[in-house]
Design a protein around this motif. Structure first.
Motif, short mmCIF file in Angstrom:
data_model
loop_
_atom_site.label_atom_id
_atom_site.label_comp_id
_atom_site.label_asym_id
_atom_site.label_seq_id
_atom_site.Cartn_x
_atom_site.Cartn_y
_atom_site.Cartn_z
N GLU A 112 -10.58 14.74 -6.98
CA GLU A 112 -10.47 13.29 -6.96
C GLU A 112 -9.06 12.82 -6.60
O GLU A 112 -8.88 11.88 -5.86
CB GLU A 112 -10.90 12.72 -8.30
CG GLU A 112 -11.17 11.24 -8.21
CD GLU A 112 -12.09 10.78 -9.33
OE1 GLU A 112 -12.01 9.63 -9.69
OE2 GLU A 112 -12.86 11.61 -9.84
N LEU A 163 -23.73 1.25 -4.40
CA LEU A 163 -22.94 2.19 -5.20
C LEU A 163 -22.68 1.63 -6.59
O LEU A 163 -22.41 2.36 -7.54
CB LEU A 163 -21.62 2.51 -4.49
CG LEU A 163 -21.72 3.57 -3.37
CD1 LEU A 163 -20.44 3.64 -2.58
CD2 LEU A 163 -22.05 4.94 -3.97
N LEU A 178 -15.46 4.65 0.12
CA LEU A 178 -15.96 3.73 -0.90
C LEU A 178 -15.86 4.35 -2.29
O LEU A 178 -15.54 3.68 -3.28
CB LEU A 178 -17.42 3.36 -0.62
CG LEU A 178 -17.66 2.24 0.39
CD1 LEU A 178 -19.13 2.11 0.69
CD2 LEU A 178 -17.10 0.92 -0.12
N CYS A 179 -16.12 5.65 -2.37
CA CYS A 179 -16.14 6.32 -3.67
C CYS A 179 -14.75 6.68 -4.16
O CYS A 179 -14.46 6.63 -5.35
CB CYS A 179 -16.99 7.58 -3.61
SG CYS A 179 -18.73 7.24 -3.46
N ARG A 180 -13.88 7.08 -3.24
CA ARG A 180 -12.59 7.59 -3.68
C ARG A 180 -11.44 6.62 -3.45
O ARG A 180 -10.40 6.74 -4.07
CB ARG A 180 -12.29 8.90 -2.93
CG ARG A 180 -13.14 10.05 -3.41
CD ARG A 180 -12.70 10.44 -4.81
NE ARG A 180 -13.79 11.05 -5.57
CZ ARG A 180 -14.11 12.34 -5.53
NH1 ARG A 180 -13.43 13.14 -4.76
NH2 ARG A 180 -15.09 12.80 -6.25
N LEU A 181 -11.60 5.70 -2.51
CA LEU A 181 -10.53 4.72 -2.28
C LEU A 181 -11.03 3.38 -2.80
O LEU A 181 -11.27 3.23 -3.97
CB LEU A 181 -10.15 4.66 -0.80
CG LEU A 181 -9.73 6.00 -0.18
CD1 LEU A 181 -9.51 5.87 1.31
CD2 LEU A 181 -8.47 6.52 -0.86
N SER A 182 -11.22 2.39 -1.89
CA SER A 182 -11.74 1.11 -2.34
C SER A 182 -12.51 0.47 -1.21
O SER A 182 -12.44 0.92 -0.06
CB SER A 182 -10.59 0.18 -2.74
OG SER A 182 -9.88 -0.19 -1.57
N ARG A 226 -1.65 6.41 0.20
CA ARG A 226 -2.92 5.77 0.53
C ARG A 226 -3.02 5.48 2.03
O ARG A 226 -4.05 5.67 2.66
CB ARG A 226 -3.08 4.46 -0.24
CG ARG A 226 -3.70 4.70 -1.59
CD ARG A 226 -3.82 3.42 -2.38
NE ARG A 226 -4.48 3.70 -3.65
CZ ARG A 226 -5.80 3.59 -3.83
NH1 ARG A 226 -6.56 3.18 -2.85
NH2 ARG A 226 -6.34 3.89 -4.97
N ALA A 234 -21.71 -0.48 -0.37
CA ALA A 234 -20.80 -0.92 -1.42
C ALA A 234 -21.60 -1.53 -2.56
O ALA A 234 -21.32 -1.32 -3.75
CB ALA A 234 -19.81 -1.93 -0.86
N ARG A 272 -11.90 -2.31 0.23
CA ARG A 272 -10.99 -2.84 1.24
C ARG A 272 -10.54 -1.78 2.21
O ARG A 272 -10.50 -1.98 3.42
CB ARG A 272 -9.79 -3.48 0.56
CG ARG A 272 -9.98 -4.97 0.47
CD ARG A 272 -8.77 -5.80 0.19
NE ARG A 272 -7.54 -5.17 -0.17
CZ ARG A 272 -6.77 -5.64 -1.14
NH1 ARG A 272 -7.15 -6.67 -1.85
NH2 ARG A 272 -5.61 -5.09 -1.39
N LEU A 312 -17.86 15.09 -1.73
CA LEU A 312 -17.23 14.47 -2.89
C LEU A 312 -17.07 15.46 -4.04
O LEU A 312 -16.12 15.37 -4.82
CB LEU A 312 -18.06 13.26 -3.35
CG LEU A 312 -17.87 12.02 -2.48
CD1 LEU A 312 -18.89 10.96 -2.79
CD2 LEU A 312 -16.45 11.47 -2.65
N MET A 338 0.85 -1.20 0.00
CA MET A 338 0.00 0.00 0.00
C MET A 338 0.89 1.24 0.00
O MET A 338 1.75 1.41 0.88
CB MET A 338 -0.87 -0.01 1.26
CG MET A 338 -1.96 1.04 1.22
SD MET A 338 -2.87 1.07 2.76
CE MET A 338 -4.03 -0.25 2.50
N PRO A 339 0.73 2.06 -1.02
CA PRO A 339 1.58 3.25 -1.08
C PRO A 339 1.38 4.12 0.15
O PRO A 339 0.29 4.11 0.74
CB PRO A 339 1.07 3.99 -2.32
CG PRO A 339 0.18 3.04 -3.03
CD PRO A 339 -0.27 2.02 -2.07
#
Lengths: 137, 165, 348
Positions: B163, B97, B50-54, B5, B94, B56, B158, B1-2
């Motif tokens: 983004e 969306l 959920l919208c901008r990352l993931s 993030r 999730a 997980r 958002l 994971m960078p």
């Protein structure tokens, strides 16, 4: 590497018809659940617990008991109890005094009928809330 | 994971925690005595993640938030409540969306409803009683309002935040 | 109505979660002793041990004071009731007998532990007998045996004797109250500050208040209706005892005979009372007083209350009035609709 969810939802500024559908579904669910819980609320769900000399020998959901259900209890002095959705009583008993039968119906959570010669306790449990800690008399 | 993030997750977790605490300062239950009733501001962070990352990462943030929140105050029961509610809300949102046609209002409302359902289910398990179910219908009605409110804020959030940060 | 139920539910829910957080753990046990069902509820740490200690203590007392257990002090005393034989007793049995004799004197004989032969004649003696109505000659023959003056106690040597053959002592009117006192002492020794003792539903012992510090709430049963109450007493740290004809009775030829017998006549006491509830610090006194006041009747009971000043009471009269002595004015809340009773506060 997981990627962000590509959702069109984030781009919409106003509620859509589909949102309305979500609201409707939730409203219906709430309504259905409320309706399903209603009879329980007014009837006050009761469970009969039978203990013989400290041991639980039976548990009956009175909500599901048909009016006038007779149950024979194998105790030193055999007895017959009558169940109804509203409560329970000792219908017949072979114990010497018959105090338990004389006690009549009990119909509230927390109430008990005791048969001393049998060391038997019939107690009603329920979700009814009361601010009374103990009844004397 | 960078690292970026990771940092973003950490910041969001902190934000979610802060929102929960803020919310605790002005409990809605004072206005309306319904156990489990709250605005659900922390749900904002879940929507955003959920919208901008993931999914997980949203999950990681949620779990971290619940456990840390429990350290700040609360008992095991409270943890069970918030975790069950949070996970259910995350799952439902999730899923929604991914559907076309819904706006954040609908997603957020469904999330709030799911959160309340999860809490009540957890309460039923913890108390081993059917009694808490009585609170679910009014809680669901309230979730329409609280979910709508957080949905509106989530939309603003958002759109205002670029983004790629 | 629904909203009220919902709010009450909410409050209960909040209290439930609140309790879980404050850690006031409840330990409860129901057990049979002294010819009745007893329930102990202890709040706080160490509840399990404390509850066990109470059970043990009550059983120990029963083994001394019962007249149905073959080895008990009282059984031995009763068996040698033929004049002249001193029976050696446990120091504690002697103490309870001493109390019983004193209470008998103080109440002018309304409380009498030598009532046993008459109780047996009615079938009220133990739970194993059949109820029956003894005839006048039978009672007349038994009444001379009911006389505490014929029970001689030597406290110093812990021994006693009954003067006439056929005499019997029954401590049923005091044993549960004494057990409440002992149980409270046992709990306090164990460091318990909040507990509720329900010794057969007619005797209640309170240790402290509820875990949150508020008083215990005790509903006083409506003599006419098993599931209704006259009102509620909010009390801490005391003993409460109720006597009422409705507790044990039978019907023969359309007449109801109850178990509270007047030592003077040998018949069920009919002095215009349906139930008597006594509140005092001392459990054995509360127990004995509730029986004695029932036997005395309302007027005599109230003048007894005016003289003594160490107890308070609630008298439920058969004319539909409920008299509450002034010391309970704050603690007692009458049932909202009154159940058809009129309530009045009695002042000294």
């Amino acid at each position: 590497m997981a990627t962000p969810l590509r959702s069109s939802a984030a781009d919409r500024t106003r509620p859509t018809v589909w949102d309305g559908l979500v609201v409707l579904v939730i409203l219906l669910l709430a309504g259905a659940l409320f309706a399903a819980l209603l009879p329980k609320e007014t009837g006050g769900s009761l469970t009969l617990l039978v203990t013989l000399d400290g041991e639980e020998i039976g548990r009956y959901d009175l909500d599901e008991a048909a009016e006038g259900t007779l149950v024979t209890i194998e105790a030193p002095y055999p007895m017959t109890i009558e169940l109804s959705p509203r409560g329970v009583r000792v219908a017949e008993t072979a114990c010497p005094h018959g105090d338990c039968a004389a006690a009549g119906w009990i119909d509230r959570a927390g109430e008990q009928i005791v048969c001393l010669p049998n060391r038997l306790i019939l107690s009603l449990e329920g979700e009814e809330t009361t601010d009374i800690d103990v009844v004397i008399g | 994971m960078p690292v970026r993030r990771l940092t973003r997750c950490a910041v969001l977790t902190a934000l979610a925690l802060a929102l929960s605490v803020c919310e605790g300062l002005f409990p809605l239950t004072v206005l309306f005595p319904l156990p489990g009733l709250r605005l659900g501001l922390a749900n904002l962070v879940t929507v955003y993640a959920l919208c901008r990352l993931s999914g997980r990462e949203a999950l990681a943030i949620l779990v971290a938030r619940c456990f840390l929140g429990n350290l700040l105050g609360g008992n095991l029961t409270a943890l069970a409540f918030s975790l069950t509610g949070g996970l259910l809300a995350l799952g439902v949102m999730a899923l929604l969306l991914r559907l076309p046609g819904l706006s954040l209002y609908g997603v957020s409302i469904a999330g709030a409803a799911a959160h309340n359902t999860g809490q009540v289910l957890a309460a039923m398990v913890v108390l081993d009683a059917r009694a808490p179910l009585v609170y679910l219908p009014p809680l669901l009605l309230c979730s329409l309002v609280t979910g709508g409110a957080t949905g509106g804020v989530a939309g603003l959030l958002l759109r205002r935040l670029p983004e790629k940060a | 109505m629904k909203l009220r139920a919902l709010l009450a539910g909410c409050a209960a829910f909040l209290m439930l979660t609140g309790c879980a957080a404050s850690g006031a753990e409840e330990t409860e046990r129901t057990f049979f002793a002294m010819d009745t069902v007893m329930q102990v509820r202890v709040f706080g740490d160490g509840g399990e041990e404390a509850v066990q200690a109470v059970c043990d203590e009550v059983q120990r007392l029963e083994s001394l004071l019962s007249r149905t257990q073959p080895e008990s002090d009282i059984t031995r005393l009763n068996q040698s009731a033929d004049g002249g034989t001193w029976v050696a007793l446990d120091g504690e049995t002697a103490e309870v007998l001493d109390m019983a004799l004193r209470y008998g004197e103080e109440t002018g004989g309304a409380f009498d532990v030598t009532i046993a032969p008459v109780m047996d004649a009615w079938g009220f003696g133990t739970s194993e007998e059949e109820y029956r109505v003894p005839d006048g000659t039978e009672l007349a023959a038994l009444l001379p045996l009911v006389d505490s003056g014929l029970l001689t106690l030597d406290r110093e040597n812990s021994s006693a004797w009954l003067e006439t053959a056929g005499m019997e002592v029954d401590l049923g009117g005091i044993a549960k109250g004494y057990a409440a006192d002992r149980a409270k002492a046992v709990l306090e020794e164990a460091g318990i500050t909040s507990a509720l003792l329900n010794l057969g539903s007619s005797t209640v012992g309170l240790v402290g208040g509820k875990p949150d510090g508020s008083p215990w709430r005790i509903a006083v049963r409506d003599p006419a209706d098993e599931s209704a109450s006259l009102g509620t007493l909010a009390l801490t740290d005391c003993s409460v005892s109720t006597s009422g004809g409705y507790e044990r009775y039978f019907e023969a030829d359309g007449v109801i005979y109850h178990h509270i017998l007047d030592p003077e006549t040998g018949y069920p006491a009919e002095k215009g009372l349906l139930s008597v509830t006594v509140v005092t610090d001392d459990g054995s006194r509360a127990d004995a007083w509730s029986t004695a006041l029932y036997v005395m009747g309302a007027e005599e009971a109230l003048s007894f209350w005016r003289q003594s000043g160490d107890f308070e009471c609630i008298l439920c009269r058969s004319d539909g009035t409920v008299q509450v002595t002034e010391g309970l004015e704050e603690a007692f809340t009458a049932e909202e609709d009154g159940n058809g009773y009129t309530f009045e506060i009695v002042r000294r």
